[in-house]
Every structure is written in C-alpha cells, then in structure tokens.
Design a protein around this motif. Structure first.
Motif, mmCIF file in Angstrom:
data_model
loop_
_atom_site.group_PDB
_atom_site.id
_atom_site.type_symbol
_atom_site.label_atom_id
_atom_site.label_comp_id
_atom_site.label_asym_id
_atom_site.label_seq_id
_atom_site.Cartn_x
_atom_site.Cartn_y
_atom_site.Cartn_z
ATOM 1 N N SER A 8 0.838 -1.125 -0.087
ATOM 2 C CA SER A 8 0.048 -0.011 -0.062
ATOM 3 C C SER A 8 1.000 1.237 0.072
ATOM 4 N N ILE A 9 0.652 2.352 -0.788
ATOM 5 C CA ILE A 9 1.307 3.432 -0.839
ATOM 6 C C ILE A 9 0.324 4.659 -0.371
ATOM 7 N N HIS A 10 0.851 5.395 0.541
ATOM 8 C CA HIS A 10 0.096 6.770 1.167
ATOM 9 C C HIS A 10 1.226 7.880 0.715
ATOM 10 N N ALA A 11 0.499 8.822 0.430
ATOM 11 C CA ALA A 11 1.438 10.154 0.204
ATOM 12 C C ALA A 11 0.733 11.395 0.849
ATOM 13 N N VAL A 12 1.816 12.164 1.272
ATOM 14 C CA VAL A 12 1.372 13.361 1.959
ATOM 15 C C VAL A 12 2.256 14.692 1.469
ATOM 16 N N ASP A 13 1.769 15.816 1.160
ATOM 17 C CA ASP A 13 2.651 16.802 0.932
ATOM 18 C C ASP A 13 2.505 17.511 2.312
ATOM 19 N N VAL A 14 3.789 17.415 2.979
ATOM 20 C CA VAL A 14 4.026 17.972 4.272
ATOM 21 C C VAL A 14 4.169 19.467 4.208
ATOM 22 N N SER A 15 4.491 20.125 2.952
ATOM 23 C CA SER A 15 4.646 21.463 2.932
ATOM 24 C C SER A 15 3.225 22.074 3.003
ATOM 25 N N THR A 16 2.196 21.585 2.729
ATOM 26 C CA THR A 16 0.827 22.039 2.645
ATOM 27 C C THR A 16 0.037 21.524 3.997
ATOM 28 N N GLY A 17 0.371 20.356 4.372
ATOM 29 C CA GLY A 17 -0.067 19.457 5.525
ATOM 30 C C GLY A 17 -1.465 18.644 5.003
ATOM 31 N N ARG A 18 -1.293 18.424 3.678
ATOM 32 C CA ARG A 18 -2.576 17.826 2.985
ATOM 33 C C ARG A 18 -2.065 16.472 2.259
ATOM 34 N N VAL A 19 -3.054 15.556 2.081
ATOM 35 C CA VAL A 19 -2.933 14.487 1.430
ATOM 36 C C VAL A 19 -2.470 14.857 -0.118
ATOM 37 N N ALA A 20 -1.617 13.856 -0.777
ATOM 38 C CA ALA A 20 -1.289 14.288 -2.400
ATOM 39 C C ALA A 20 -2.416 13.853 -3.401
ATOM 40 N N PRO A 44 -8.165 10.929 -2.836
ATOM 41 C CA PRO A 44 -8.424 12.000 -1.703
ATOM 42 C C PRO A 44 -8.244 11.439 -0.401
ATOM 43 N N ASN A 45 -8.189 10.098 -0.061
ATOM 44 C CA ASN A 45 -7.668 9.633 0.892
ATOM 45 C C ASN A 45 -6.188 9.611 1.429
ATOM 46 N N GLY A 46 -5.623 10.078 0.466
ATOM 47 C CA GLY A 46 -4.079 9.815 0.425
ATOM 48 C C GLY A 46 -3.456 8.499 -0.035
ATOM 49 N N LEU A 47 -4.394 7.402 -0.507
ATOM 50 C CA LEU A 47 -3.848 6.098 -0.851
ATOM 51 C C LEU A 47 -4.035 5.936 -2.449
ATOM 52 N N LEU A 48 -3.194 5.071 -2.702
ATOM 53 C CA LEU A 48 -3.155 4.520 -4.071
ATOM 54 C C LEU A 48 -4.233 3.495 -4.301
ATOM 55 N N ASP A 49 -5.439 3.548 -4.784
ATOM 56 C CA ASP A 49 -6.160 2.530 -4.745
ATOM 57 C C ASP A 49 -6.078 1.804 -5.903
ATOM 58 N N HIS A 50 -5.631 0.532 -5.558
ATOM 59 C CA HIS A 50 -5.164 -0.582 -6.577
ATOM 60 C C HIS A 50 -5.316 -1.767 -5.888
ATOM 61 N N PRO A 51 -5.535 -2.806 -6.556
ATOM 62 C CA PRO A 51 -5.463 -4.256 -6.063
ATOM 63 C C PRO A 51 -4.359 -4.736 -5.513
ATOM 64 N N SER A 52 -3.013 -4.051 -5.829
ATOM 65 C CA SER A 52 -1.836 -4.439 -5.441
ATOM 66 C C SER A 52 -1.806 -4.263 -3.869
ATOM 67 N N ALA A 53 -2.525 -3.480 -3.378
ATOM 68 C CA ALA A 53 -2.646 -2.976 -1.868
ATOM 69 C C ALA A 53 -3.252 -4.174 -1.071
ATOM 70 N N SER A 54 -4.016 -5.077 -1.779
ATOM 71 C CA SER A 54 -4.439 -6.104 -1.030
ATOM 72 C C SER A 54 -3.793 -7.423 -1.650
ATOM 73 N N GLY A 55 -2.695 -7.443 -2.211
ATOM 74 C CA GLY A 55 -1.670 -8.443 -2.690
ATOM 75 C C GLY A 55 -1.700 -8.984 -4.042
ATOM 76 N N GLU A 56 -2.618 -8.352 -4.893
ATOM 77 C CA GLU A 56 -2.904 -8.752 -6.162
ATOM 78 C C GLU A 56 -1.559 -8.322 -7.046
ATOM 79 N N GLY A 57 -0.913 -9.539 -7.802
ATOM 80 C CA GLY A 57 0.314 -9.280 -8.307
ATOM 81 C C GLY A 57 1.460 -9.378 -7.649
ATOM 82 N N ILE A 58 1.653 -9.508 -6.327
ATOM 83 C CA ILE A 58 2.855 -9.074 -5.660
ATOM 84 C C ILE A 58 3.635 -10.577 -5.313
ATOM 85 N N THR A 59 4.740 -10.423 -5.718
ATOM 86 C CA THR A 59 5.602 -11.767 -5.626
ATOM 87 C C THR A 59 6.742 -11.180 -4.930
ATOM 88 N N ALA A 60 7.490 -12.274 -4.380
ATOM 89 C CA ALA A 60 8.873 -11.882 -3.801
ATOM 90 C C ALA A 60 9.804 -11.248 -4.845
#
Length: 116
Positions: A8-20, A44-60
C-alpha cells in the motif's frame, strides 16, 4: 503458497499538510520478472487505490515505486525547483507480510519507509 499481503502507498505533501491527491504513482517489479504492477493517482484519502494493496500481483522480488512530483507540483501551479520523478527501490522478501509505504514530501525533499 499463501496470499500476498500487498503493497500500500500513502502520500502526504507535508509542505501544505494535505494528502497528495492527484499524485501519479507507478509500482514496478524489477526482479525476478520485470512488470508494471500498478499505476494510478493518489486518491482523496491519500492512498493509491489499486488491487496490489491487497496482494494482487505481488511476488517476492525487487520493486521500485515512482512518484511524479514534478507533474504534481506543476498541476497545482507550484514550481518544483528541486525534485521531479522520485524512485524508491525495496525488496519484498516475505510475500505474506503487508508492505505499507508512507511517502512524505516537500518540493525539496522526501521521506519514505516501510510503515506499520
């Protein structure tokens, strides 16, 4: 083999104090088999909404996440005097574990680590 924990990827612009919201992100697996795993925009929640956050397509393997800060700042009408495309490489060794990547940034620097 069990289900992957995801990235999962979460992004925040700390120079503005807002999610990216609107920040373009790509997640690539580099090794053992190169592949584009995820692409999209931070929501708008600061997250990349993608199935990879739940494990889809993720391997070692070796991964790289890319954040397009230059385009993000340009779209907001802000000059990006220093950072442009920010890559970050990391290994997924324990596929069943979840890898949370909190990305905190300003136009001049960033912090990215494996969070809880």
């Amino acid at each position: 083999m069990g289900k992957a924990g995801g990235i999962s990827i979460h992004a925040v612009d700390v120079s503005t104090g807002r999610v990216a919201a609107g920040l373009a992100v790509e997640l690539h697996r580099l090794e053992p088999l190169p592949a584009l795993v995820a692409t999209g925009m931070i929501g708008p929640n600061g997250l990349l909404d993608h199935p990879s956050a739940s494990g889809e397509g993720i391997t070692a393997g070796l991964y790289e996440v890319r954040f397009d800060l230059g385009a993000f700042f340009a779209a907001a009408g802000r000059e990006a005097p220093f950072l442009d495309l920010v890559p970050f490489r990391f290994h997924v060794r324990q596929v069943a574990e979840h890898y949370h990547l909190p990305f905190k940034f300003t136009p001049f620097g960033f912090s990215l680590f494996r969070g809880a």
